[in-house]
Design a protein around this motif. Structure first.
Motif, PDB file in Angstrom:
ATOM      1  N   GLN A  50     101.402  24.818 143.599  1.00 51.44           N
ATOM      2  CA  GLN A  50     100.303  25.326 142.560  1.00 51.44           C
ATOM      3  C   GLN A  50     101.250  26.156 141.524  1.00 51.44           C
ATOM      4  OE1 GLN A  50      97.065  25.002 141.893  1.00 51.44           O
ATOM      5  NE2 GLN A  50      97.081  23.493 143.732  1.00 51.44           N
ATOM      6  N   SER A 113      96.993  14.203 137.724  1.00 52.27           N
ATOM      7  CA  SER A 113      95.880  13.578 137.302  1.00 52.27           C
ATOM      8  C   SER A 113      95.612  12.356 137.964  1.00 52.27           C
ATOM      9  CB  SER A 113      95.853  13.516 135.960  1.00 52.27           C
ATOM     10  OG  SER A 113      95.772  14.642 135.292  1.00 52.27           O
ATOM     11  N   PRO A 120      93.098  19.944 143.022  1.00 54.31           N
ATOM     12  CA  PRO A 120      92.917  20.852 141.755  1.00 54.31           C
ATOM     13  C   PRO A 120      94.106  21.690 141.543  1.00 54.31           C
ATOM     14  CG  PRO A 120      91.503  21.704 143.512  1.00 54.31           C
ATOM     15  CD  PRO A 120      92.159  20.267 144.085  1.00 54.31           C
ATOM     16  N   THR A 121      94.361  21.994 140.166  1.00 57.13           N
ATOM     17  CA  THR A 121      95.356  22.595 139.896  1.00 57.13           C
ATOM     18  C   THR A 121      94.862  24.118 139.404  1.00 57.13           C
ATOM     19  OG1 THR A 121      96.697  20.832 138.739  1.00 57.13           O
ATOM     20  CG2 THR A 121      97.157  23.072 138.100  1.00 57.13           C
ATOM     21  N   MET A 122      95.080  25.169 139.955  1.00 62.09           N
ATOM     22  CA  MET A 122      94.750  26.435 139.926  1.00 62.09           C
ATOM     23  C   MET A 122      95.742  27.124 139.070  1.00 62.09           C
ATOM     24  SD  MET A 122      91.583  26.219 141.241  1.00 62.09           S
ATOM     25  CE  MET A 122      91.203  27.984 140.792  1.00 62.09           C
ATOM     26  N   GLU A 128      90.512  26.949 137.353  1.00 64.32           N
ATOM     27  CA  GLU A 128      90.787  25.433 137.675  1.00 64.32           C
ATOM     28  C   GLU A 128      91.314  24.771 136.327  1.00 64.32           C
ATOM     29  OE1 GLU A 128      89.591  21.230 139.277  1.00 64.32           O
ATOM     30  OE2 GLU A 128      88.356  22.872 140.290  1.00 64.32           O
ATOM     31  N   TRP A 129      92.751  24.193 136.065  1.00 65.87           N
ATOM     32  CA  TRP A 129      92.830  23.584 135.050  1.00 65.87           C
ATOM     33  C   TRP A 129      92.640  21.986 135.277  1.00 65.87           C
ATOM     34  CZ3 TRP A 129      95.520  25.286 130.640  1.00 65.87           C
ATOM     35  CH2 TRP A 129      96.119  24.394 129.783  1.00 65.87           C
ATOM     36  N   PRO A 130      91.893  21.490 134.201  1.00 61.79           N
ATOM     37  CA  PRO A 130      91.206  20.083 134.385  1.00 61.79           C
ATOM     38  C   PRO A 130      92.415  18.983 134.546  1.00 61.79           C
ATOM     39  CG  PRO A 130      90.892  20.983 132.223  1.00 61.79           C
ATOM     40  CD  PRO A 130      91.466  22.039 132.843  1.00 61.79           C
ATOM     41  N   HIS A 131      92.094  18.079 135.248  1.00 60.66           N
ATOM     42  CA  HIS A 131      92.992  16.752 135.039  1.00 60.66           C
ATOM     43  C   HIS A 131      92.818  16.176 133.908  1.00 60.66           C
ATOM     44  CE1 HIS A 131      93.230  16.602 139.713  1.00 60.66           C
ATOM     45  NE2 HIS A 131      94.088  17.633 139.272  1.00 60.66           N
TER      46      HIS A 131
END
Length: 195
Positions: A50, A113, A120-122, A128-131
């Motif tokens: 992360q 992605s 998920p990328t926090m 949360e950063w979107p894929h």
């Protein structure tokens, strides 16, 4: 210290972005090498990944800012005594830095992605950063096919970045101690140069 670049030195914005991104790159390279040697079941893996993803995305955003700033602020001239090949090498290394500073985080983002687990990328635990949608929406079988090549390319480009950092640092030291010109000083905030 002036904000923008002058004809002989970089300004405060360029210096800050340069040294901040440089420190983050060195930390990321070390973190990446450390993480790849951990066992997948190691409890440190999730928080370290992360952090790695958050810093990578931050480098991508800072690089975009730096590139815009660079295009809006002409850089100081190289010393008149530099040969043609040195000028070409200096410009080429800077172009390669920008390419890698954009490509490596984008490949990392693409790898995440396409990961079948879709973790998920926090971004630093804040949101949360979107894929990347067109990659995240692929069928699981297609993700499995492209995830590994993306990850390998990400790692290979990180090694190329390490080589470029060493080359860049060696060139800066050469200018400082052998050529005794102001190439390194113009990127150091505590040095005195004419404006």
């Amino acid at each position: 210290m002036i904000w923008g670049n002058s004809r002989v030195r970089y300004g405060a914005v360029a210096m800050t972005l340069h040294w901040l991104i440089a420190a983050m790159i060195l930390f990321m390279l070390g973190l990446g090498f450390f993480m790849t040697r951990l066992d997948e079941t190691d409890e440190r893996m999730f928080p370290l990944f992360q952090l790695h993803k958050s810093l990578g995305l931050t480098i991508l955003m800072l690089t975009a800012v730096r590139l815009v700033w660079r295009l809006a602020n002409p850089i100081p001239a190289l010393p008149p005594g530099m040969g043609g090949w040195e000028r070409l090498a200096a410009r080429g290394v800077h172009v390669l830095f920008y390419v890698l500073l954009i490509a490596i985080p984008l490949l990392g983002w693409a790898t995440v992605s396409t990961a079948p687990l879709a973790v998920p990328t926090m971004w630093f635990g804040l949101f949360e950063w979107p894929h990347i949608p067109f990659l995240a929406d692929l069928p699981r079988a297609e993700k499995r096919v492209i995830e590994a090549p993306l990850a390998v390319t990400h790692s290979l480009l990180a090694l190329a970045m390490l080589g470029l950092v060493v080359l860049h640092a060696a060139a800066a030291l050469k200018h400082q101690f052998r050529d005794k010109d102001d190439v390194l000083k113009r990127m150091l905030p505590w040095t005195k140069l004419p404006i």
